[in-house]
Every structure is written in structure tokens, then in C-alpha cells.
Design an enzyme around this catalytic site. Structure first.
Site, PDB file in Angstrom:
ATOM      1  CB  SER A 192      57.614  64.089  52.174  1.00  0.00           C
ATOM      2  OG  SER A 192      56.755  65.178  52.407  1.00  0.00           O
TER       3      SER A 192
ATOM      4  CG  ASP B  56      59.285  70.444  46.835  1.00  0.00           C
ATOM      5  OD1 ASP B  56      58.306  71.057  47.299  1.00  0.00           O
ATOM      6  OD2 ASP B  56      59.836  69.499  47.438  1.00  0.00           O
TER       7      ASP B  56
ATOM      8  CG  HIS C 294      56.786  67.501  47.815  1.00  0.00           C
ATOM      9  ND1 HIS C 294      57.944  67.835  48.478  1.00  0.00           N
ATOM     10  CD2 HIS C 294      56.104  66.664  48.644  1.00  0.00           C
ATOM     11  CE1 HIS C 294      57.959  67.244  49.661  1.00  0.00           C
ATOM     12  NE2 HIS C 294      56.860  66.525  49.782  1.00  0.00           N
TER      13      HIS C 294
END
Length: 370
Positions: A203, A304, A334
Site C-alpha cells: 500500500s 481493489d 485491498h
């Protein structure tokens, strides 16, 4: 003096308004294009993130995911740890530190790849000691095996980008000092192969890994040799909505309106989401360095909202001659590896193959010379 007459609630509102003004360009862009994003408020985003303003303009962050101490010995935790770890202070002044990990039983006859890990949290949340990231590093160490240096970096908005990049680059310089034995070397780093160094991030950590790798190209890092980057569900964005962002705008894990607030908190004041820190293919100062990057592993999931950003980056890097290995899985979401053991194991296996496929006898990268 008049400020002293304000109530706490008034101060809260004033601070919120000042930061709102700093992000006015973002708000104008949203209001110019009426859509579902415009129906959400900052208060909603803050509630979703578990944050609120303090009177001095800093954030109060709810600890929704616990933090855990390092495990420097086999009897440090119950159940026993699967890897050893300890915290090392880099600067007493800034309180910068790293968490160093080694296997429970490191091999005595060979060196292990060195992985520099950047945790997630969208630049605003969490710590290297947050349990999900601590456990992730434990798995990397035990399964590869590898030596891992996990970096604690400053959070936004108290410290906007590039603060996190600078902190991570300083951690890299510490690793270089360790390799050179400038002030001695931590015994655990005797197990590390400084000629096989990798950046790994998930991320926002993947965003940091990418930018730090580019910044590091300006320095002579010998004897370190950066062999590759591993970018898991990288946190990137842009002003123009991608297909996956439009399709998954109200995603329960990373809804688009929350992403936009996070970027407003993280980016330099008055920058929009096409700034190079957010949109890596928009131009900026880094573009001339991209072709010098080592091999890159990129992983994403079609469930995602951010997946198209990783697809675009993979295509861009390939067009620049960078060797890219990518995996884009159907479905997913995610952070899937944090609560789906099957997805997590697939990721560990993928990354292990990538790291081990890079020969330790390849010629030095461009990092090895100024």
C-alpha cells in the site's frame, strides 16, 4: 489572547477549517464534478479512519489494531515467535528507529538477502510495531529466509511527504553504514548479504519503496547493491478517475472519498493528486531516473479500486525498459493478505521466487556508483 476565549469545540472547528483551506484545490475539483464522492464529508472519512483533530492541529489516532513489542529471544512471546526481532534507535533527536528481524536459526554457511520493509497505513496511520506488519515481517523472514529491516517513518499530516521518503532513505544510509562497519556492525547483520538488497512495501509502503528507490539513485551506496523492488497493492492515485476506481468507488476497504482525504493530508500543501508523489506517471523530477531502476515485482487484485494504478505503473516501467514481473489476481480486495491465509501464502511464495530468481553474481546495478 483572543484565541484563549475559544472553546475546545471552536478550536477544533478552526483547525479543521485551516486545513480545509490548504486543500481547497482538491475540494474545488470534487465539487466541479458532482458524483458519489461529493456526497461524502470529511467527518465521514475521519470516522472511517478512526482519526480526529487535536486542538494543536495534530491528529488523534484511535489504536484499532494493536501494536506489539519486538521478540529478541525465543521465549519473548507466547506462543514462541517464528522469527527474532529487536528495535534499534537511529537517532535520539528524531526518535527514528528500525525493527531488525532474523530467522530463529539463521544458516551459518550462507548470507541471506536483506529486505528493507516499508509498512502500510496510507501515510497517516500505523507503525512498524502494528501487529499485522510485525507478523508480515516474521513470515518474510521465516519463509524466504531473509534478514528484514522494517522502517518507522513519520506520519502525515504532522509530517507531510516527502518526510516518509526522507526517513526511509536515512534508514537505507544506516544499512550502508552497517555494511561498511562505520561504527561497528550489529551482530544480526552478519547474516545479511549486502549485495542482495530489496525494497518491499505494501500500500503506502509500496509507494515509499518506489520513491526511495528512485531517490537512492542519486547516491553511491556501495557496498549495497539494490537488486529489486517488491510493490504489493501500491497506494497511488491521480486526478482522473480510473476504471477500477469508478467501478469500486464505494469499496468497503478503500472507498475513493477516503482515499482523496488521505492524499490531501499526505501531499505537500496545495499539491493535487497529479503530483509525482501520488501519480508516478504524471511527470515530475523522477522521470529521467526510471530507466535505471532494478527489477520490479508488482502485485494487484482486480477487486481493489487501486489496481489500475499498478497496471499503469507496470506498463510505464516496461516501456522504460525496466524488467517487470507482475501478478494481477481476479477478485480480492485491498489488504487481502492480512486476513486471508491462502492469499497471503500465494504472495509470500511469489515474492520468494522473485527474490531467489535474482542471481547474486549479476553485475552491480547503477546504485553501486555515483
Amino acid at each position: 489572547m483572543a484565541l484563549l476565549l475559544y472553546t475546545n469545540k471552536s478550536i477544533h472547528t478552526l483547525v479543521f477549517f485551516v486545513l480545509f483551506i490548504c486543500c481547497i484545490s482538491w475540494q474545488q475539483t470534487i465539487s466541479a464534478s458532482p458524483n458519489l464522492e461529493a456526497q461524502h464529508t470529511w467527518e465521514e472519512a475521519f470516522e472511517a479512519l478512526g482519526i480526529s483533530w487535536n486542538a494543536n492541529g495534530t491528529l488523534n489516532r484511535e489504536i484499532r489494531i494493536p501494536m506489539v513489542p519486538a521478540t529478541p529471544s525465543p521465549d519473548s512471546s507466547d506462543p514462541p515467535p517464528i522469527a527474532l526481532s529487536k528495535d534499534i534507535t537511529l537517532s535520539n533527536k528524531s526518535h527514528a528507529y528500525v525493527r531488525l528481524y532474523i530467522p530463529l536459526n539463521p544458516p551459518q554457511n550462507k548470507k541471506l538477502p536483506l529486505v528493507i520493509y516499508l509498512h502500510g497505513g496510507d501515510f497517516v496511520l500505523f507503525s512498524l510495531s502494528t501487529v499485522i506488519f510485525h507478523n508480515f515481517c516474521n513470515q518474510i523472514v521465516s519463509q524466504f529466509p531473509a534478514v528484514v529491516v522494517s522502517v518507522e517513518y513519520r506520519l502525515a499530516p504532522e509530517n507531510r511527504l516527502p518526510a516518509a521518503y526522507n526517513d526511509s532513505l536515512n534508514a537505507l544510509f544506516w544499512v550502508q553504514d552497517q555494511a561498511n562497519g562505520t561504527s561497528g556492525r550489529d551482530p544480526w547483520l552478519e547474516y545479511a548479504d549486502f549485495s542482495r538488497v530489496f525494497f518491499l512495501g505494501s500500500s503506502s509502503g509500496a509507494n515509499i519503496a518506489y520513491h526511495v528507490a528512485l531517490r537512492a539513485l542519486d547516491f553511491d551506496l556501495r557496498p549495497l547493491n539494490i537488486k529489486g523492488l517488491l510493490l504489493n497493492q501500491a497506494f497511488f492515485g491521480g486526478m482522473e478517475k480510473t476504471e477500477s476506481e469508478a467501478r469500486l468507488e464505494e469499496d468497503p476497504y478503500v472507498p475513493l472519498y477516503v482515499n482523496h482525504v488521505l492524499w490531501c493530508l499526505a501531499l505537500p500543501t496545495n499539491a493535487n493528486r497529479d503530483h509525482e508523489f501520488c501519480n508516478p506517471i504524471s511527470g515530475g523530477t523522477y522521470m529521467g531516473r526510471v530507466f535505471r531502476l532494478p527489477r520490479v515485482y508488482i502485485k494487484g487484485d482486480y477487486g481493489d479500486p487501486l489496481v489500475d494504478r499498478s497496471i499503469q505503473l507496470a506498463q510505464f516501467l516496461t516501456s522504460c525498459g525496466v524488467q517487470v514481473t507482475s501478478r494481477f489476481n481476479p477478485g480480492g480486495f485491498h489488504g487481502i493478505e492480512l486476513n486471508n491465509s491462502t492469499a497471503a501464502q500465494e504472495l509470500y511464495d511469489d515474492m520468494k521466487i522473485f527474490v531467489n530468481s535474482i542471481s547474486e553474481i549479476e553485475p552491480a546495478d547503477s546504485y553501486a556508483s555515483s
